[in-house]
Design a protein around this motif. Structure first.
Motif, PDB file in Angstrom:
ATOM      1  N   CYS A   1       0.824  -1.217   0.000  1.00  0.00           N
ATOM      2  CA  CYS A   1       0.000   0.000   0.000  1.00  0.00           C
ATOM      3  C   CYS A   1       0.856   1.265   0.000  1.00  0.00           C
ATOM      4  CB  CYS A   1      -0.920  -0.019   1.219  1.00  0.00           C
ATOM      5  SG  CYS A   1      -2.033   1.377   1.307  1.00  0.00           S
TER       6      CYS A   1
ATOM      7  N   VAL B   1       4.370   3.687  -2.893  1.00  0.00           N
ATOM      8  CA  VAL B   1       4.548   4.919  -3.670  1.00  0.00           C
ATOM      9  C   VAL B   1       3.901   6.070  -2.916  1.00  0.00           C
ATOM     10  CG1 VAL B   1       3.912   6.105  -5.817  1.00  0.00           C
ATOM     11  CG2 VAL B   1       4.622   3.705  -5.881  1.00  0.00           C
TER      12      VAL B   1
ATOM     13  N   THR C   1       2.676  10.066  -3.387  1.00  0.00           N
ATOM     14  CA  THR C   1       2.362  11.025  -4.452  1.00  0.00           C
ATOM     15  C   THR C   1       2.016  12.390  -3.856  1.00  0.00           C
ATOM     16  OG1 THR C   1       0.006  10.522  -4.476  1.00  0.00           O
ATOM     17  CG2 THR C   1       1.398   9.204  -5.912  1.00  0.00           C
TER      18      THR C   1
ATOM     19  N   SER D   1       5.611  11.745  -7.875  1.00  0.00           N
ATOM     20  CA  SER D   1       5.273  10.380  -7.495  1.00  0.00           C
ATOM     21  C   SER D   1       6.590   9.634  -7.295  1.00  0.00           C
ATOM     22  CB  SER D   1       4.432   9.743  -8.603  1.00  0.00           C
ATOM     23  OG  SER D   1       4.237   8.384  -8.329  1.00  0.00           O
TER      24      SER D   1
ATOM     25  N   ARG E   1       8.716   6.167  -5.644  1.00  0.00           N
ATOM     26  CA  ARG E   1       8.739   4.830  -5.079  1.00  0.00           C
ATOM     27  C   ARG E   1       9.521   4.871  -3.769  1.00  0.00           C
ATOM     28  NH1 ARG E   1       7.116   0.208  -6.993  1.00  0.00           N
ATOM     29  NH2 ARG E   1       6.223   1.127  -8.855  1.00  0.00           N
TER      30      ARG E   1
ATOM     31  N   CYS F   1      -0.614   7.774  -0.536  1.00  0.00           N
ATOM     32  CA  CYS F   1      -0.154   6.612  -1.278  1.00  0.00           C
ATOM     33  C   CYS F   1      -0.930   6.581  -2.592  1.00  0.00           C
ATOM     34  CB  CYS F   1      -0.365   5.332  -0.469  1.00  0.00           C
ATOM     35  SG  CYS F   1      -2.083   4.817  -0.313  1.00  0.00           S
ATOM     36  N   GLN F   2      -0.578   5.632  -3.442  1.00  0.00           N
ATOM     37  CA  GLN F   2      -1.157   5.629  -4.777  1.00  0.00           C
ATOM     38  C   GLN F   2      -2.677   5.495  -4.765  1.00  0.00           C
ATOM     39  OE1 GLN F   2       0.991   2.770  -7.083  1.00  0.00           O
ATOM     40  NE2 GLN F   2       1.385   4.270  -8.679  1.00  0.00           N
ATOM     41  N   MET F   3      -3.191   4.737  -3.815  1.00  0.00           N
ATOM     42  CA  MET F   3      -4.640   4.526  -3.781  1.00  0.00           C
ATOM     43  C   MET F   3      -5.343   5.522  -2.880  1.00  0.00           C
ATOM     44  SD  MET F   3      -4.001   0.546  -3.432  1.00  0.00           S
ATOM     45  CE  MET F   3      -2.493   1.047  -2.615  1.00  0.00           C
TER      46      MET F   3
END
Ligand SMILES: [Cu+2]
Length: 137
Positions: free
Chosen positions: A76, A79, A81, A88, A90, A113-115
């Motif tokens: 989760c 990444v 952002t 963005s 890693r 995070c990405q989500m």
């Protein structure tokens, strides 16, 4: 409705309330940037089930350096952002990943995070230096 069904519904409701509180409403300690030699604001953020700190106060008059260290393998948080800055990155486990930011216009900038499950916020104030904890109340 039987008592069992009511109890199950109450448990589900309690879980939802807890999730909302945990992810959006709970006050986590805010962080004020440390001013390093050369006038760069340095912030150290630990990533593990969230961002700690997740509320970071910066001055608009200095560049900033955000050091992220991810202390977990959960995908989760892999990444991070900053949508406002088109950044963005890693975050390899246990590595210091530095994000350099130029002086910013005062305002609030989210990172996630990405989500979007883990969230944090930069609060950029118009102070000449990062505000002290007294100024923040
Ligand atoms: Cu995530």
């Amino acid at each position: 409705m039987t008592t069992n069904v009511i109890l199950v519904n109450l448990a589900a409701l309690a879980t939802i309330v807890w999730i909302v509180w945990y992810f959006w409403l709970s006050e986590k300690p805010r962080s004020v940037a440390v001013l390093a030699d050369g006038g760069v604001q340095e912030v150290y953020i630990r990533v593990r089930g969230g961002y700690n700190p997740n509320l970071i106060v910066l001055s608009s008059h200095r560049p900033a350096r955000l050091h992220f260290t991810r202390r977990e393998t959960a995908s989760c948080s892999e990444v991070v952002t900053f949508p406002d800055f088109d950044i963005s990155r890693r975050l390899p486990v246990d590595e210091d990943v530095t994000i350099e930011l130029d002086e910013m216009v005062p305002g609030e900038y989210d990172f996630a995070c990405q989500m979007g499950m883990l969230r944090g916020k930069l609060v950029v104030t118009d102070g000449a230096a990062p505000p002290t904890s007294e100024e923040l109340g």
